[in-house]
Design a protein around this motif. Structure first.
Motif: not given
Length: 254
Positions: A222-235
């Motif tokens: 599951f790919y995330i944007n590592p610069l955005e905590p929201e993206s990490i949390a979503k994954g």
């Protein structure tokens, strides 16, 4: 006059000069001198992804025909792991005081490993999504760990984040087995060994969407944007709540 083949894991010292671990203490000069002298003379260069092959060719003027790709694989102990020893599993849980539901991130404590954004993602999971999770980190410390511990303390997350040192090989499989997910929001890459270990141990993976990584992992993470905590949390939230997604990632990883 000796002919040789050389292995090059990455050329991040030419790409990621923002990070102290890449350039400080003459580290940039050390690696660059080695590569400038050795790569043009090598009969062959081995690396682990097409994007790194192209970067080696670009930075050091090497013919791509001289550069060969061999994929990474899990560490030998995990690669050869077969049967779960229930008693040992319980001992590992007790020895490391592992929480029940946790995100696992094995990586050296360095700025480019991006631990802080994963910690901030944990806050989002706890406050916005009301998901009770913890994080287990493990790895060698080269001076950055105290900074991370202070960061966690200021956020009042001491009971939610476990910092372990380097973990012995025979213990490592059991840290994977008990994890909900491997989360690796690294800022330097694109390749790392932990995703391959998670694939082997049947653990879903959340990973940084870096240049060239989809050629390596395809749709197995599951790919995330590592610069955005929201993206990490979503994954992490998607994997936590969607059983079918979790099973699909595990299957594709294997």
């Amino acid at each position: 006059n000796i002919k040789f083949i050389i292995n090059v894991a990455d050329v991040n010292h030419r790409e990621n000069i923002e990070f102290p671990e890449v350039v400080n203490s003459s580290e940039f000069q050390r690696k660059d001198d080695i590569f400038k002298k050795s790569l043009p003379r090598a009969l062959a260069i081995i690396t682990n992804a097409n994007i790194i092959k192209k970067r080696i060719s670009f930075f050091y003027g090497i013919l791509e025909e001289r550069i060969f790709i061999i994929n990474l694989k899990p560490s030998s102990f995990i690669n050869n792991f077969k049967n779960i020893d229930k008693k040992k599993q319980q001992k590992v849980r007790e020895f490391f005081k592992l929480p029940k539901n946790y995100i696992f991130y094995p990586a050296m404590y360095l700025p480019h490993k991006n631990h802080k954004n994963l910690i901030e993602a944990l806050i989002i999971l706890k406050t916005k999504s009301k998901i009770d999770l913890k994080i287990v980190f493990c790895g060698n410390d080269v001076g950055y760990l105290e900074n991370l511990k202070t960061f966690v303390s200021k956020l009042h997350l001491n009971n939610s984040v476990v910092f372990l040192d380097f973990v012995e090989d025979d213990h490592l499989p059991y840290l994977y087995l008990d994890a909900l997910v491997l989360a690796m929001p690294t800022l330097i890459g694109p390749t790392n060994i932990p995703p391959y270990e998670a694939f082997k141990m049947g653990v879903p993976v959340v990973y940084s969407e870096l240049d060239g990584i989809k050629e390596v992992f395809g749709d197995a993470v599951f790919y995330i944007n590592p610069l955005e905590p929201e993206s990490i949390a979503k994954g992490i939230k998607e994997i936590f709540e969607n059983v079918e997604l979790k099973k699909d990632l595990i299957m594709k990883g294997k």
